[in-house]
Design a protein around this motif. Structure first.
Motif, PDB file in Angstrom:
ATOM      1  N   PHE A   1      -8.373  16.211   2.464  1.00 34.10           N
ATOM      2  CA  PHE A   1      -7.335  15.673   0.786  1.00 34.10           C
ATOM      3  C   PHE A   1      -7.913  14.564  -0.096  1.00 34.10           C
ATOM      4  O   PHE A   1      -7.769  14.195  -1.020  1.00 34.10           O
ATOM      5  N   GLN A   2      -8.831  13.776   1.045  1.00 30.67           N
ATOM      6  CA  GLN A   2      -9.330  12.824   0.412  1.00 30.67           C
ATOM      7  C   GLN A   2     -10.103  12.542  -0.210  1.00 30.67           C
ATOM      8  O   GLN A   2     -10.343  12.053  -1.412  1.00 30.67           O
ATOM      9  N   LYS A   3     -11.263  13.656   0.161  1.00 29.88           N
ATOM     10  CA  LYS A   3     -12.349  13.882  -0.704  1.00 29.88           C
ATOM     11  C   LYS A   3     -11.474  14.616  -2.706  1.00 29.88           C
ATOM     12  O   LYS A   3     -12.324  14.332  -3.253  1.00 29.88           O
TER      13      LYS A   3
ATOM     14  N   GLU B   1      -8.206   5.065   1.593  1.00 27.93           N
ATOM     15  CA  GLU B   1      -9.287   4.926   2.776  1.00 27.93           C
ATOM     16  C   GLU B   1      -8.336   5.823   3.538  1.00 27.93           C
ATOM     17  O   GLU B   1      -7.067   5.967   3.726  1.00 27.93           O
ATOM     18  N   ASP B   2      -9.120   6.610   5.031  1.00 30.03           N
ATOM     19  CA  ASP B   2      -8.630   7.283   5.976  1.00 30.03           C
ATOM     20  C   ASP B   2      -8.408   6.086   7.011  1.00 30.03           C
ATOM     21  O   ASP B   2      -8.591   4.844   7.060  1.00 30.03           O
ATOM     22  N   VAL B   3      -6.991   5.160   7.204  1.00 31.17           N
ATOM     23  CA  VAL B   3      -5.976   5.011   7.979  1.00 31.17           C
ATOM     24  C   VAL B   3      -5.388   5.327   8.754  1.00 31.17           C
ATOM     25  O   VAL B   3      -4.936   4.584  10.030  1.00 31.17           O
ATOM     26  N   SER B   4      -6.417   6.578   9.563  1.00 26.89           N
ATOM     27  CA  SER B   4      -5.027   7.184  10.672  1.00 26.89           C
ATOM     28  C   SER B   4      -5.736   6.183  11.993  1.00 26.89           C
ATOM     29  O   SER B   4      -4.518   6.185  12.857  1.00 26.89           O
ATOM     30  N   ALA B   5      -6.558   5.860  12.061  1.00 33.59           N
ATOM     31  CA  ALA B   5      -6.984   4.782  13.400  1.00 33.59           C
ATOM     32  C   ALA B   5      -5.626   3.623  13.679  1.00 33.59           C
ATOM     33  O   ALA B   5      -5.513   2.976  14.432  1.00 33.59           O
ATOM     34  N   LYS B   6      -5.267   3.379  12.732  1.00 30.09           N
ATOM     35  CA  LYS B   6      -4.400   2.274  12.458  1.00 30.09           C
ATOM     36  C   LYS B   6      -2.487   2.154  12.792  1.00 30.09           C
ATOM     37  O   LYS B   6      -1.880   1.385  12.717  1.00 30.09           O
ATOM     38  N   PHE B   7      -2.923   3.811  12.116  1.00 31.66           N
ATOM     39  CA  PHE B   7      -0.911   4.065  12.268  1.00 31.66           C
ATOM     40  C   PHE B   7      -1.164   4.962  12.909  1.00 31.66           C
ATOM     41  O   PHE B   7      -1.446   6.211  13.600  1.00 31.66           O
ATOM     42  N   ARG B   8       0.455   5.435  13.659  1.00 30.08           N
ATOM     43  CA  ARG B   8       0.848   7.189  14.551  1.00 30.08           C
ATOM     44  C   ARG B   8       2.178   6.638  13.868  1.00 30.08           C
ATOM     45  O   ARG B   8       2.377   5.999  13.848  1.00 30.08           O
ATOM     46  N   VAL B   9       1.864   8.596  13.345  1.00 31.54           N
ATOM     47  CA  VAL B   9       3.371   8.874  12.813  1.00 31.54           C
ATOM     48  C   VAL B   9       4.426   9.640  14.165  1.00 31.54           C
ATOM     49  O   VAL B   9       4.078  10.693  15.354  1.00 31.54           O
ATOM     50  N   LEU B  10       5.701   9.356  14.157  1.00 34.37           N
ATOM     51  CA  LEU B  10       6.509   9.678  15.253  1.00 34.37           C
ATOM     52  C   LEU B  10       7.498  10.442  14.057  1.00 34.37           C
ATOM     53  O   LEU B  10       8.348  10.049  12.901  1.00 34.37           O
ATOM     54  N   VAL B  11       8.802  11.464  14.416  1.00 35.97           N
ATOM     55  CA  VAL B  11       9.920  12.119  14.280  1.00 35.97           C
ATOM     56  C   VAL B  11      10.855  11.145  15.559  1.00 35.97           C
ATOM     57  O   VAL B  11      10.706  11.185  16.458  1.00 35.97           O
TER      58      VAL B  11
ATOM     59  N   ALA C   1       1.041  -1.302  -0.195  1.00 34.68           N
ATOM     60  CA  ALA C   1      -0.038  -0.224   0.039  1.00 34.68           C
ATOM     61  C   ALA C   1       0.807   1.495  -0.060  1.00 34.68           C
ATOM     62  O   ALA C   1       1.926   1.444   0.234  1.00 34.68           O
ATOM     63  N   LEU C   2       0.313   2.164  -0.537  1.00 35.66           N
ATOM     64  CA  LEU C   2       1.219   3.355  -0.751  1.00 35.66           C
ATOM     65  C   LEU C   2       0.454   4.022   1.082  1.00 35.66           C
ATOM     66  O   LEU C   2      -0.502   4.967   0.379  1.00 35.66           O
ATOM     67  N   LEU C   3       1.351   4.349   1.613  1.00 37.18           N
ATOM     68  CA  LEU C   3       0.429   5.305   2.801  1.00 37.18           C
ATOM     69  C   LEU C   3       1.118   6.562   2.879  1.00 37.18           C
ATOM     70  O   LEU C   3       2.294   6.904   2.221  1.00 37.18           O
ATOM     71  N   LEU C   4      -0.069   7.632   2.570  1.00 35.24           N
ATOM     72  CA  LEU C   4       0.476   8.996   2.471  1.00 35.24           C
ATOM     73  C   LEU C   4       0.253   9.725   4.224  1.00 35.24           C
ATOM     74  O   LEU C   4      -0.424  10.354   4.592  1.00 35.24           O
ATOM     75  N   ASP C   5       1.000  10.270   4.539  1.00 30.38           N
ATOM     76  CA  ASP C   5       1.830  10.891   6.291  1.00 30.38           C
ATOM     77  C   ASP C   5       1.104  12.749   5.861  1.00 30.38           C
ATOM     78  O   ASP C   5       2.028  13.090   4.637  1.00 30.38           O
TER      79      ASP C   5
END
Length: 296
Positions: free
Chosen positions: A77-79, A93-103, A64-68
């Motif tokens: 953006f999705q719309k 698809e909005d998968v924000s609930a499945k992932f977290r973004v860290l630095v 899958a291509l994931l867009l942070d």
């Protein structure tokens, strides 16, 4: 020991399907064909007139291509992406609930994650991907990690939690914009925000939305403003939107800030004599500091 900062301001869109790459390739400023399990990119989605709307990282995770991207603007953006789907065999698809973004920052952060320090280099990890920031390796690494794997990821790498302000200060010192905090929707041109030097534009790829103005701006030398780090020499941090003055003439505007540094969109002619370009904003004295990577 590397530090981490979780970024609740970021969300994740998943773009999957046989036409996923072709679909994005015709819309965004960078070459989606370069994205692979070991390579991420930074890109922007523009108006048809070549003005800024969204920017994001693109990583590959399990095909899958994931867009942070910005969480607050993710639904918009999705719309907009779906408006261009037409007959493409692709799901957004909005998968924000499945992932977290860290630095992940600190001395040799990328190396300690098993990454090449080259901007954009990536590595699959259980539950996601880690990658050296594709804009500038000096920003350290980013991670898109499965929510259920987050605690284990942090513990296994002995990461220490840092603060958003510390990360923002490092970002601002490098002159790297943070989405709509620093770039005006439907107004900012990519080259005003350093997207060329910060690896956000591919000049050899095929057509994409807004390409004509972006290319014309580069090849005709039409950039009249640039986003620039400024140091607050005295006074309080000016609020975003505060006009920047040189004597009694307005020459720019403050954007995001942290500590004693801010980003400001400034007229290029002001930056031609940086040693004497002491400016003011909201009663505070500021001094532009040109990043090493900037080529103007």
């Amino acid at each position: 020991m590397p530090d981490f900062v979780e970024l609740p301001s970021r969300g994740v869109l998943s773009v999957v399907g046989p036409d996923a790459r072709k679909f994005l390739q015709g819309l965004v400023s960078n070459d989606v064909e370069r994205v692979a399990p070991d390579r991420t990119i930074h890109a922007a989605f523009l108006t048809a007139q070549g003005k800024y709307l969204f920017d994001f990282m693109i990583a590959e995770v399990d095909g899958a291509l994931l867009l942070d991207c910005e969480a607050d603007r993710l639904a918009d953006f999705q719309k907009r992406l779906k408006l261009y789907k037409l007959r493409s065999d692709v799901t957004v698809e909005d998968v924000s609930a499945k992932f977290r973004v860290l630095v992940i920052t600190g001395d040799d952060a990328s190396k300690k994650l098993g990454l090449n320090a080259e901007a954009g280099m990536a590595k699959a990890v259980e539950g996601g991907v880690v990658f050296t920031d594709p804009r500038h390796a000096g920003l350290g690494a980013r991670a898109i990690i499965g929510t259920d794997k987050l605690e284990g990821f942090i513990a296994a790498r002995d990461l220490t939690e840092s603060t958003q302000e510390a990360y923002d200060l490092a970002r601002i010192k490098l002159g790297v914009p943070d989405g709509s905090r620093d770039m005006q929707l439907e107004k900012t041109i990519l080259l005003e925000a350093g997207f060329d030097e910060l690896n956000g534009v591919d000049w050899k790829k095929g057509c994409y939305m807004g390409q004509e103005l972006t290319a014309r701006t580069k090849y005709r030398g039409l950039v009249k403003r640039r986003l620039m780090p400024v140091r607050i020499l005295d006074g309080e941090m000016p609020a975003p939107g505060t006009p920047v003055m040189r004597d009694d003439r307005e020459v720019g505007e403050i954007r995001s800030g942290a500590g004693t540094m801010a980003l400001a969109m400034l007229r290029v002619n002001v930056l031609e004599d940086l040693e004497h370009a002491v400016l003011s904003a909201g009663g505070s004295t500021i001094l532009p500091e040109k990043p090493d990577w900037a080529t103007f």
